[in-house]
Write an enzyme that holds these catalytic residues in place. Structure first.
Site, mmCIF file in Angstrom:
data_model
loop_
_atom_site.group_PDB
_atom_site.id
_atom_site.type_symbol
_atom_site.label_atom_id
_atom_site.label_comp_id
_atom_site.label_asym_id
_atom_site.label_seq_id
_atom_site.Cartn_x
_atom_site.Cartn_y
_atom_site.Cartn_z
ATOM 1 N N LYS A 104 35.215 2.852 -23.826
ATOM 2 C CA LYS A 104 35.930 1.753 -24.485
ATOM 3 C C LYS A 104 36.290 2.159 -25.915
ATOM 4 C CE LYS A 104 35.199 -3.321 -24.861
ATOM 5 N NZ LYS A 104 34.184 -4.383 -24.661
ATOM 6 N N SER B 33 35.912 -8.250 -22.086
ATOM 7 C CA SER B 33 36.815 -7.507 -22.936
ATOM 8 C C SER B 33 36.938 -6.029 -22.551
ATOM 9 C CB SER B 33 36.320 -7.577 -24.395
ATOM 10 O OG SER B 33 35.042 -6.987 -24.507
ATOM 11 N N SER C 299 31.228 -9.227 -21.162
ATOM 12 C CA SER C 299 32.413 -8.361 -21.204
ATOM 13 C C SER C 299 32.396 -7.160 -20.279
ATOM 14 C CB SER C 299 32.651 -7.864 -22.640
ATOM 15 O OG SER C 299 33.180 -8.907 -23.415
#
Lengths: 98, 474, 485
Positions: free
Chosen positions: C73, C150, C174
């Protein structure tokens, strides 16, 4: 609690060093309406205000302290390479007054 | 109606630890800008704070010296605000649980001892340094993250002198504890003054005015004295003191308005979720206190017991370095009194002349002690001792060695002296007659002659004795 | 079709045998990324990955991560690799140090091939708010459904079969929620189990390193590498690290799971309920004791507002370092205030700015008691209630989401007024810092949904033990999106 209105929110925004458009403040006002209502519901949970505020998920207290031993500092160019405005090894800003 | 001032002080002390408060970046002063940085100090995304052990030990020691209650659990909070010199957009401090709370400090005033209560002592971190030129400001992050101790007094001081004494005492404590060099001129000790005035004896509080950028202890007193008068005049002329921040202007010796305070800033304090509470064991705290360097007060008592005069003691304690030098030299076994005298007079003279600190002083404490000892043992005269001292300034050698090298030892050999005595008396028959006629100064005259003959190398006491004996015999 | 649809363990076998090389895998990953149309990448590490792969020649037989490509990420600091948290304010930022997680994986010779998209600064759950726009769900070629967030890019990358695992972060759900929308295993350990040094903070007291795999065993293998004390993160735990693969597939007879009735009852998707019930039956059949327990509805309803207030408050402070002065974007101005003001106004999306104001407002002196502190108090009550259940049970077992991946249309990032208990309860795992894992449970209209298991703090071993059994009885593992069509 501070009464929420556009001016209050605008002030809050500016204290956070940014601004928003009027429509955006309207959206935010709606959100505040929702969040404050929900927080009021929380206040009605039995015993909530007698509870200790919780910052950490569980008892995380430690005894660890870092030994006072310096490490090699960053090479200056490395430290400053992400800064947009650098003059003789220092980060430049418009003159800061007050 | 007589007025009195109500004065509280906030003192920031920059620690001289090896690394920073929350990062392993090196602490050092006067380096090239931005060469002493760790990613944490510039708040690069993802960096995290880790508490410096020595900074905690220092805070414990100072808290103890200020007779404070020491919190055995460390909590840190965030003080949130935006400023160009604040890399993270918040400062890590100890708002809700300062490590030290509710202590006091006794200061010597004209009316005797006065107790100033200390409200809190907490650890925090310094901001980056801003260099302002005419058209822009330049940022140097070397200073960012250097450990600070903030000491907040109660509003117990009533005039500039008390405030000055208080700051002097704090300064002495942090320097003797080796926590900081405590130099106001260089900003390693910073003092903000909160001052209001009221009718003497009243228990009400007037409107507080804050005075900033005081860069010397003397200026603290000057600024306060001026500010007291200023506020008096405002009130006497029917005006009201406004809540404002002023700064002391070196040139005019006056405080001048910086900004009028509007409603106080809301720093949105909250517990720093990056720093779980740290438990300090009793052992850890006790150890920090037990091993803490000796404070001026305790040195004072020790020097008294050595028979030093108050004047000498104060001279020695003016600078923590000087007193440590003296303590080292004492180990030679030299007599404290004479040694103190050499340190205060001769050593100090050199320091002043060459404008250096005791740390840069050429002669090692033990050698100075040795020198004082051979004086006491009568191996050298004061005159010779000074010659050796001057030599030691060039090469820090053992005075005993130097004495031999320079051949500057005193003649205490009776035969050798007797020979000279006879020579001189033979050469001055008149003096024998004078002596017989009861003119004692003949003795002094003869000793003087012998001194000259030996270039001051004979032991004066012994020579005197031998001259008298010889005169009696004739 | 290449190799990257395979699991870590399967790939490791092939690498050992020399049937495939790290370079083959990296090339395959790069080709797939270039062909991919889910908008999952902030930065494709083509040069870096090829270079690293070409250096790997001798397979380390006892190191299952050797030569395995992965995605990470874009809110993890990666030295010399651009990292912007999918926010304009950090456009062009090139970190000068690496996050602990990234470094540990590199030390094991796993090969990072991409920085993946996220909701801007990880503050969102839809995978739509990053500065590159929507990230799509590989299970829905029509691009009507969200991928979830996310950690949207990391989820899409694994379910699209580009890498066998990817690193995300989990502050509310997330990783565990998108895992549910992508038929993936999404795991976050106890708070403090994995160092967060180098992870861009969103809400520090809730942030966890978390990751996606396609089966439970791979998840345990990763924890073996990532878990452990790190002196650079003060919240990192000193608790001893175990071999988390040891208890996989061990007998679970007599283990006790609690199903929170109020959560299940709030779900109306029949497919989910049926799949969940049948999994409960199968688990019972294999000796697991499963009871339906109650949790006070007012507490469950408090999760969302408490989460919003706490996370926004911490976020506004955590992101105050983004001022354009030291790194990232900087706008010009006549005063430094103007510089910061313009930079932050243009650098943050509207959503982020709204969240910051909510957080900052909750922290104001005169509001703290009613907002921030009250939220923290509610958090304590929720955590206590959860731990009370866990005193009696080994874990809490509930559907990971009340639905399959929502449609883009009609969904909004505005705070919502409906109490979607089952949509928000996963944050319990963050409030209490508990190990929590999402496992594929089934499909509804060809879109996947998952089930979640949350256990006692630092009982990761027990978590994987139960998770491996759950995975076995459900029987969905090692699948990638294209098979779902």
């Amino acid at each position: 609690m501070k009464k929420v209105n556009k001016d209050v929110l605008k002030e809050a925004a500016n204290k956070l060093m940014f601004d928003m458009s009027d429509e955006q403040y309207d959206t935010l006002l709606e959100e505040f309406d929702i969040i404050t209502k929900q927080m009021v519901l929380i206040s009605e949970i039995p015993g909530v205000d007698d509870a200790e505020p919780m910052t950490f998920p569980f008892d995380v207290s430690t005894t660890f302290l870092r030994e006072d031993v310096p490490v090699e500092p960053l090479p200056r160019e490395e430290a400053l390479k992400n800064a947009k405005d650098v003059v003789d090894g220092q980060v430049r800003l418009p003159k800061v007054v007050g | 109606m007589p007025f009195e001032a109500v004065i509280g002080l906030e003192i920031h002390v920059e620690m001289k630890t090896k690394s920073k408060m929350f990062s392993s970046g090196p602490v050092s002063f006067g380096d090239l800008p931005n060469t002493k940085i760790n990613p944490v100090d510039m708040a690069f995304p993802g960096t995290m704070p880790v508490v410096n052990k020595q900074a905690v030990i220092n805070a414990i020691r100072v808290s103890h010296a200020l007779n404070m209650t020491i919190d055995h659990e460390l909590w840190f909070d965030r003080k949130n605000y935006f400023y160009s010199d604040l890399p993270k957009g918040y400062q890590i401090t100890q708002q809700f649980r300062p490590i030290g709370s509710l202590g006091y400090l006794d200061i010597k005033t004209a009316e005797g001892l006065k107790r100033i209560r200390v409200e809190r002592l907490h650890m925090e971190e310094d901001t980056c340094k801003q260099l302002h030129s005419w058209d822009c400001s330049l940022l140097d992050y070397n200073r960012a993250g250097i450990p600070l101790i903030e000491i907040v007094s109660m509003p117990d001081m009533r005039n500039g002198e008390e405030a000055m004494k208080y700051v002097e005492k704090i300064r002495s404590i942090v320097t003797f504890l080796d926590v900081s060099d405590g130099k106001m001129e260089e900003g390693s000790l910073r003092c903000d003054v909160n001052i209001s005035i009221r009718e003497a004896g009243s228990d009400k509080f007037g409107t507080k005015v804050e005075i900033k950028n005081l860069n010397s202890i003397a200026n603290i007193q000057k600024a306060i004295d001026f500010e007291m008068k200023r506020q008096e005049q405002v009130i006497l002329s029917g005006g009201v003191v406004t809540q404002e921040t002023r700064r002391f202007d070196e040139a005019s010796k006056e405080t001048v308005l910086m900004r009028v305070k509007t409603d106080s800033v809301d720093y949105k304090y909250f517990t720093d979720p990056n720093l779980p509470p740290i438990r300090l064991s009793d052992e850890f705290v006790d150890e920090a206190i037990r091993t803490s360097p000796e404070l001026a007060d305790s040195k004072y008592k020790r020097y008294e017991s050595l028979g030093l005069s108050e004047y000498d003691i104060n001279q020695l304690l003016q600078d923590c370095g000087i007193s440590s030098y003296f303590d080292e030299a004492l180990k030679s076994g030299a007599s404290p009194k004479l040694l103190a005298n050499w340190v205060i007079v001769d050593v100090q003279a050199i320091l002043n002349k060459e404008d250096i600190s005791i740390k840069e002083f050429k002669i090692s404490p033990l050698h100075l002690g040795e020198l004082v000892k051979i004086i006491e043992e009568g191996k050298v005269s004061n005159k010779q001792a000074r010659e050796i001292f001057t030599e030691m300034l060039k090469i820090d050698e053992s005075p005993n060695e130097l004495m031999k090298k320079m051949g500057t030892s005193m003649i205490s050999d009776e035969e050798a002296i007797k020979a000279m005595v006879n020579e001189v008396i033979d050469a001055n028959p008149q003096s024998v007659i004078d002596y017989k006629n009861g003119k004692d100064r003949a003795v002094g005259f003869l000793v003087g002659q012998i001194m000259k003959k030996s270039q001051g190398k004979v032991n004066p006491a012994l020579t005197n004795k031998l001259v008298v004996e010889e005169l009696k015999r004739r | 079709m290449g190799y990257l649809h395979l699991s870590i363990t399967e790939l490791h076998e092939l690498l050992k045998k020399g049937e495939v090389t790290p370079l083959d895998l990296v090339k395959e990953a790069i080709d797939k990324m270039k062909a991919d149309n889910n908008n999952a990448f902030e930065y494709i590490m083509e040069k870096e990955a090829l270079e690293q792969a070409s250096l790997l020649t001798k397979c380390e037989e006892d190191n299952p991560l050797w030569g395995i490509p992965f995605g990470i990420k874009d809110n993890y600091s990666t030295k010399d690799v651009p990292t912007c948290g999918s926010s304009d304010i950090l456009k062009g930022y090139v970190p000068i140090f690496s996050s602990e997680v990234y470094q540990r994986l590199i030390n094991k010779h796993a090969i990072p091939v991409a920085k993946t998209t996220l909701d801007e600064l990880a503050m969102g759950g839809s995978g739509t708010t990053g500065h590159l726009g929507k990230t799509y769900n590989p299970w829905d070629k029509s691009h009507k459904h969200q991928v979830g967030g996310s950690s949207c890019g990391s989820a899409a990358m694994v379910s699209a079969g580009i890498v066998p695992f990817s690193i995300g972060s989990d502050t509310g759900d997330s990783v565990r929620k998108p895992a549910s929308y992508n038929a993936l295993v999404g795991f976050k350990p106890s708070w403090g189990r994995i160092s967060r040094f180098g992870l861009f903070p969103f809400a520090t007291s809730l942030d966890h390193v978390a990751y996606f795999t396609r089966n439970v065993e791979d998840s345990a293998i990763l924890l073996n590498v990532l878990a452990g004390r790190d002196d650079k993160d003060s919240s990192s735990s000193f608790k001893e690290v175990e071999d988390y693969t040891l208890n996989l597939n061990k007998d679970v007879k007599g283990k006790k799971l609690a199903v929170i009735k109020e959560i299940v009852d709030s779900i109306d998707n029949k497919d989910i309920i049926n799949a969940f019930n049948s999994s409960v039956e199968k688990l019972r059949a294999s000796g697991v004791i499963i009871d339906y327990v109650h949790m006070d509805l007012s507490l469950l309803k408090a999760i969302y507002p408490a989460y919003i207030v706490i996370s926004c408050a911490e976020a506004t402070s955590n992101n105050a370092n983004l001022d354009g002065i030291k790194f990232g974007q900087r706008e010009d101005g006549d005063t430094y205030q103007e510089v910061i003001m313009k930079t932050r106004t243009n650098g943050f999306s509207e959503l982020i700015r709204r969240r910051f104001i909510i957080g900052s407002y909750s922290l104001l002196k005169e509001n703290q008691n009613e907002l921030f502190l009250r939220a923290q108090k509610a958090r304590r009550l929720i955590v206590n209630a959860t731990n009370d259940i866990l005193k009696e049970y080994d874990g809490i077992y509930c559907p990971a989401s009340p639905s399959v991946a929502p449609l883009f249309v009609g969904s909004s990032d505005k705070l919502s007024n409906e109490y979607l208990i089952a949509d928000n309860y996963l944050a319990i795992g963050n409030f209490a810092g508990l190990p929590s894992i999402t496992i594929p449970l089934g499909f509804s209209e060809k879109l996947p949904f998952g089930v979640n298991l949350t256990c006692k703090a630092f009982e990761e071993s027990n978590t994987f033990n139960l998770a491996s059994k759950i995975e076995e009885v459900i029987g969905i593992k090692n699948i990638i999106a294209k098979e779902g069509e």
